[in-house]
Design a protein around this motif. Structure first.
Motif, PDB file in Angstrom:
ATOM      1  N   PHE A 100      26.247  17.392 -27.678  1.00  7.77           N
ATOM      2  CA  PHE A 100      25.597  18.625 -27.205  1.00  7.77           C
ATOM      3  C   PHE A 100      26.449  19.292 -26.129  1.00  7.77           C
ATOM      4  O   PHE A 100      26.935  18.643 -25.211  1.00  7.77           O
ATOM      5  CB  PHE A 100      24.219  18.297 -26.632  1.00  7.77           C
TER       6      PHE A 100
ATOM      7  N   ARG B 110      27.817  19.659 -32.125  1.00  5.25           N
ATOM      8  CA  ARG B 110      28.832  19.374 -33.150  1.00  5.25           C
ATOM      9  C   ARG B 110      28.698  17.914 -33.549  1.00  5.25           C
ATOM     10  O   ARG B 110      28.451  17.059 -32.699  1.00  5.25           O
ATOM     11  CB  ARG B 110      30.239  19.654 -32.608  1.00  5.25           C
TER      12      ARG B 110
ATOM     13  N   LYS C  46      30.198  22.314 -36.339  1.00  8.17           N
ATOM     14  CA  LYS C  46      29.017  22.798 -35.621  1.00  8.17           C
ATOM     15  C   LYS C  46      27.808  22.655 -36.541  1.00  8.17           C
ATOM     16  O   LYS C  46      27.770  23.255 -37.619  1.00  8.17           O
ATOM     17  CB  LYS C  46      29.221  24.250 -35.223  1.00  8.17           C
TER      18      LYS C  46
ATOM     19  N   GLU D 128      24.361  22.581 -35.273  1.00  8.14           N
ATOM     20  CA  GLU D 128      23.094  23.136 -34.784  1.00  8.14           C
ATOM     21  C   GLU D 128      23.326  24.004 -33.562  1.00  8.14           C
ATOM     22  O   GLU D 128      24.140  23.660 -32.692  1.00  8.14           O
ATOM     23  CB  GLU D 128      22.116  21.994 -34.424  1.00  8.14           C
ATOM     24  N   ALA D 129      22.635  25.152 -33.527  1.00  4.43           N
ATOM     25  CA  ALA D 129      22.523  25.954 -32.306  1.00  4.43           C
ATOM     26  C   ALA D 129      21.062  25.860 -31.901  1.00  4.43           C
ATOM     27  O   ALA D 129      20.183  26.283 -32.656  1.00  4.43           O
ATOM     28  CB  ALA D 129      22.929  27.394 -32.569  1.00  4.43           C
TER      29      ALA D 129
ATOM     30  N   PRO E 171      21.115  30.737 -28.162  1.00  9.04           N
ATOM     31  CA  PRO E 171      21.171  29.268 -28.035  1.00  9.04           C
ATOM     32  C   PRO E 171      21.197  28.783 -26.583  1.00  9.04           C
ATOM     33  O   PRO E 171      21.871  29.361 -25.732  1.00  9.04           O
ATOM     34  CB  PRO E 171      22.475  28.886 -28.736  1.00  9.04           C
TER      35      PRO E 171
ATOM     36  N   SER F  30      17.889  26.893 -30.186  1.00 10.83           N
ATOM     37  CA  SER F  30      17.325  28.079 -29.539  1.00 10.83           C
ATOM     38  C   SER F  30      15.810  28.060 -29.688  1.00 10.83           C
ATOM     39  O   SER F  30      15.254  27.230 -30.413  1.00 10.83           O
ATOM     40  CB  SER F  30      17.902  29.355 -30.166  1.00 10.83           C
TER      41      SER F  30
ATOM     42  N   SER G  95      16.626  18.207 -30.193  1.00 13.04           N
ATOM     43  CA  SER G  95      17.632  18.511 -31.215  1.00 13.04           C
ATOM     44  C   SER G  95      17.162  17.983 -32.568  1.00 13.04           C
ATOM     45  O   SER G  95      16.476  16.965 -32.647  1.00 13.04           O
ATOM     46  CB  SER G  95      18.952  17.846 -30.835  1.00 13.04           C
TER      47      SER G  95
ATOM     48  N   GLU H 162      24.810  24.046 -28.160  1.00 15.31           N
ATOM     49  CA  GLU H 162      25.141  23.794 -29.561  1.00 15.31           C
ATOM     50  C   GLU H 162      25.544  22.332 -29.748  1.00 15.31           C
ATOM     51  O   GLU H 162      25.954  21.659 -28.806  1.00 15.31           O
ATOM     52  CB  GLU H 162      26.272  24.724 -30.026  1.00 15.31           C
TER      53      GLU H 162
END
Ligand SMILES: [Zn+2]
Length: 346
Positions: free
Chosen positions: A273, A293, A299, A301-302, A288, A304, A267, A291
């Motif tokens: 997560f 928060r 939120k 980050e996603a 993703p 992927s 991350s 995700e």
């Protein structure tokens, strides 16, 4: 050196089952550092199988698999001897840590070990010098870290001294795994460290058959994962001739999914997560895996990947800091036909 496992075995008659503690050093408190072992004597008509577990102390499910396998396999007459070391790294295990709290050294990067230096290297040396001459085949059981959820899978390496890849894959396929990962020993490895110091690689170098079984994740008791791993070990013992054969010939799997490239996914942000994929899933490029928060609920980050990914492990402990591992995936994989003639597989 106190009495050896080899001495212990020679005192036993075929069909006998016993246990012992290999003393590998002492603590300041006066207590011994001991590695427990279980042995079952075969008739001498088959290879000796060594099942080693929990070189990494936080991979407790590996120990559960090893002890359960020994109970099951030793309940029937054996052709070869079986040696099981269910807790290979006792100081780390008792503290639920991956490495020994005294030297922080990775036991599975320390083989064949040293008799004259750090405690973990001394432990590696004692295990390896005692058991590698006895064993013809080795399964070294790991799990993923306790912060992940994972499927059962295998990791194997290649060495010119130890048979061809397809033969090894045919044996690994007996474990009915989601994927078998080929690990390149000459490359940088997935995490920093000395890959060639792994027990399985050092056994391959001696011309023995060896690989790593990853039995789910540590820090839990996942009954289906344990049962699957024990069933695989029993089939492996029968197929390699240590135990009597039970499966009909048609039961040998015809193919296996092999991964040739894999990576940890980390991350960028810190926060909570939430996984959006499960172990075993194939996630398309750009979708993703999960995700994050932040502490305010935004939120941030996603996570992927730019390529499709086969999910082997995914984070279950939600707390992540920047750079924490949130998943472990294969990024290159294919089904390998095991019925084709022996030889090159790629
Ligand atoms: Zn491990």
């Amino acid at each position: 050196m106190n009495s050896t496992v080899a001495d212990h075995l020679t005192r036993m008659a075929a069909g006998e089952v016993d246990r012992g503690l290999m003393e590998v050093g002492g603590l300041a408190s006066g207590n011994a550092i001991g590695v427990p072992y279980m042995i079952a004597r075969g008739t001498g008509g088959g290879p000796c199988l060594w099942v080693n577990a929990t070189v990494h102390g936080d991979e407790s499910q590996a120990s559960i698999v090893a002890t359960e396998f020994f109970r099951a396999v030793s309940a029937h007459p054996l052709r070869g001897d079986v040696i099981v070391t269910p807790v290979a790294n006792p100081l780390a295990f008792d503290q639920r840590r991956k490495h020994s709290p005294f030297d922080g050294t990775d036991l599975d990067q320390s083989f064949p070990g040293r008799s004259d230096f750090l405690g973990t290297q001394r432990l590696a040396h004692r295990l390896f010098s005692e058991l590698s001459p006895l064993a013809d085949t080795v399964v070294n059981i790991h799990t993923m870290g306790p912060f992940l959820d994972a499927c059962n899978y295998a990791v194997y390496k290649l060495h010119p001294a130890a048979g061809d890849e397809r033969e090894l894959l045919s044996l690994i396929a007996l474990f009915d795994l989601r994927v078998a990962c080929r690990m390149d020993v000459s490359g940088p490895g997935e995490l920093p460290g000395r890959v060639e110091g792994a027990l399985d690689y050092q056994m391959l170098e001696l011309g023995k058959r060896a690989f790593m079984l990853e039995a789910g994740a540590g820090g839990r008791y996942d009954r289906p994962a344990v049962e699957k791993a024990v069933r695989g070990l029993l089939r492996f013992a029968a197929e390699t001739g240590t135990a009597a054969k039970t499966d009909a010939p048609g039961d040998r799997p015809a193919s296996i999914c092999r991964a040739t490239r894999r990576t940890h996914v980390t991350s960028a942000e810190g926060g909570f997560f939430r996984a959006l994929a499960e172990p075993g899933d194939v996630v398309p490029a750009g979708r993703p895996l999960g995700e994050i928060r932040n502490v305010y609920g935004d939120k941030v980050e996603a996570v992927s990947l730019p390529t499709p990914a086969l999910v082997i492990g995914i984070r279950r402990d939600p707390i992540v800091h920047s750079g924490d591992r949130v998943g472990f995936v294969a990024t290159e994989w294919a089904d390998i036909d095991l019925t084709a003639p022996s030889g090159e597989t790629s």
